[in-house]
Design an enzyme around this catalytic site. Structure first.
Site, PDB file in Angstrom:
ATOM      1  N   HIS A  72      -4.687 -18.143 -26.424  1.00 45.07           N
ATOM      2  CA  HIS A  72      -4.234 -19.385 -25.806  1.00 45.07           C
ATOM      3  C   HIS A  72      -5.129 -19.710 -24.620  1.00 45.07           C
ATOM      4  CE1 HIS A  72       0.147 -19.859 -27.407  1.00 45.07           C
ATOM      5  NE2 HIS A  72      -0.724 -19.587 -28.361  1.00 45.07           N
ATOM      6  N   TYR A 203       6.192 -24.937 -20.447  1.00 42.70           N
ATOM      7  CA  TYR A 203       7.115 -24.616 -19.365  1.00 42.70           C
ATOM      8  C   TYR A 203       7.720 -25.937 -18.889  1.00 42.70           C
ATOM      9  CZ  TYR A 203       5.271 -19.836 -18.860  1.00 42.70           C
ATOM     10  OH  TYR A 203       4.928 -18.524 -19.067  1.00 42.70           O
ATOM     11  N   PRO A 296      10.635 -12.873 -16.048  1.00 43.04           N
ATOM     12  CA  PRO A 296       9.654 -13.089 -17.114  1.00 43.04           C
ATOM     13  C   PRO A 296       8.875 -14.393 -17.021  1.00 43.04           C
ATOM     14  CG  PRO A 296      11.874 -13.459 -17.931  1.00 43.04           C
ATOM     15  CD  PRO A 296      12.021 -12.916 -16.547  1.00 43.04           C
ATOM     16  N   LYS A 300       4.361 -11.261 -16.573  1.00 35.26           N
ATOM     17  CA  LYS A 300       3.639 -10.209 -15.873  1.00 35.26           C
ATOM     18  C   LYS A 300       4.136  -8.790 -16.155  1.00 35.26           C
ATOM     19  CE  LYS A 300       0.586 -12.624 -13.924  1.00 35.26           C
ATOM     20  NZ  LYS A 300       0.016 -12.996 -15.188  1.00 35.26           N
ATOM     21  N   TYR A 388      -2.166 -16.495 -13.797  1.00 32.72           N
ATOM     22  CA  TYR A 388      -1.559 -16.390 -15.130  1.00 32.72           C
ATOM     23  C   TYR A 388      -2.425 -15.534 -16.056  1.00 32.72           C
ATOM     24  CZ  TYR A 388       1.510 -17.828 -18.946  1.00 32.72           C
ATOM     25  OH  TYR A 388       2.436 -17.836 -19.961  1.00 32.72           O
TER      26      TYR A 388
END
Length: 394
Positions: A72, A203, A296, A300, A388
């Site tokens: 991704h 998100y 979550p 991580k 990220y």
């Protein structure tokens, strides 16, 4: 039994540590309290940082990951009926993440360890009962296996047995500092037999609460809804789940729609942050959830555990070849510097995207302003992307 490193816990952290130590010529034994079938179907994280993928490749455990994993290049943030894509490679010099379930990593590492005739022993249904003399030069792990109580004498103990394991509790309470935050909401997570409705994770921040669209494979979707802490999954019908997800993911003036399909699993995950310091007591070293937990939202948890065991494996290998304890002595401080950065990022993502009960209109506007900042500022977008995809492991 006698070995150099006794590893408690046969999850991804313990198994990867065993793999790294074996390749460095350091002998070890892995004790896992559950049976192999349970370990290989335990559902956990699914997003791998660039550094985690690199480590698995370097230790020969990425053959199936490279074949089946889903790279991704970014994520989409949705808020106020609009979407914004965060481009990872553009902001990080080419780094990305990979979707590959933790269960699959465990299967790969178990297969490698059991297939190697000279590999370290991996004992399933071996319940660790106590860690004795951790502050001496000769720790002992007492464990139960095949109905008998046995002992494993070792030079070092690696506690990779999670928050509820014995390793964390083996550190004397008077020597420990804990830092904790519990959140006033949980995630209702579902697995669905339907191809994902997106190519990358979504998100979504909505007035009704947070939502996340992820995936496990090109045929299986993984989705989450923010719900109250006392939520019973049985109270949510499949139709209600799909309706709520569709509402929270909705975009203005767009033809995008959420594809629906059979839901095969439902569960509720509490949200919490936790750190125990230090991550070492004598010759006992804590790794992964035994020392820290993150919500979550930032993806991580598994990646932090990988960072811990990479650091520990290097320190143990350095001691093995030089006799020096320098890297072992610095293990806790080295790991905690990265842990706290991950805690900070995970808190930021959680607090920005979730609505707390009784949240004020002022706080709503602050969240939207933060998301607008990410959408309009290269600096803010790069900060999110760099965290990220993962900070350096060393």
């Amino acid at each position: 039994m006698r070995t150099t490193v006794g590893i408690i816990g046969g999850g991804p952290a313990g198994l990867l540590l065993a793999r790294l130590l074996h390749r460095a010529g350091v002998d070890c034994v892995v004790l896992e309290s559950r049976d192999r079938a349970y370990v290989e179907r335990r559902q956990r994280a699914g997003i791998l940082e660039q550094g985690t993928v690199d480590v698995l490749r370097e230790c020969g455990a990425a053959e199936r990951l490279d074949r089946e994993g889903l790279p991704h290049q970014g994520i989409e943030l949705r808020f106020e009926g609009r979407g914004h894509r965060v481009d990872f490679p553009a902001a990080t010099g080419g780094k990305a993440v990979t979707v590959y379930a933790q269960t699959e990593i465990v299967k790969d590492l178990v297969r490698l360890q059991l297939a190697d005739p000279g590999g370290p022993p991996l004992l399933f249904e071996a319940e660790a009962l106590a860690i004795e003399k951790a502050d001496s030069g000769a720790p002992v792990i007492r464990f139960r296996h095949e109905g008998r109580e046995e002992t494993l004498s070792c030079d070092f103990v690696a506690g990779c047995d999670g928050f509820h394991g014995i390793a964390r509790r083996a550190v004397p309470a008077g020597l420990v500092r804990t830092f904790e935050r519990t959140y006033p909401y949980s995630w209702l997570g579902v697995l669905a037999d339907v191809p994902p409705s997106c190519e990358e994770l979504i998100y979504a921040r909505h007035q009704r609460g947070f939502a996340l669209h992820s995936m496990r494979s090109p045929q299986v979707s993984r989705l989450y809804l923010q719900v109250p802490n006392d939520t019973d999954p049985a109270d949510w019908s499949d139709e209600r789940i799909w309706d709520e997800l569709s509402t929270r993911f909705a975009l203005d003036n767009s033809g995008w729609r959420l594809e629906r399909g059979p839901i095969t699993a439902k569960s509720v995950t509490p949200m919490r942050s936790f750190v125990q310091e230090p991550m070492r007591h004598g010759r006992l070293f804590l790794a992964g959830d035994a020392a820290h937990i993150v919500p979550p939202t930032g993806a991580k948890g598994l990646n932090l555990a990988v960072g811990d065991v990479v650091t520990l494996a290097r320190a143990l290998a350095h001691h093995h070849t030089t006799g020096s304890t320098e890297l072992l002595d610095g293990y806790s401080a080295t790991c905690l510097a990265r842990v706290w950065q991950a805690e900070r990022f995970s808190y930021f993502m959680t607090d920005t995207l979730h609505r707390r009960p009784e949240q004020s209109p002022f706080e709503d506007r602050l969240q939207i302003a933060q998301l607008d900042r990410i959408a309009t500022s290269r600096t803010a977008s790069a900060e999110l992307a760099e965290n990220y995809v993962g900070l350096p492991l060393s």
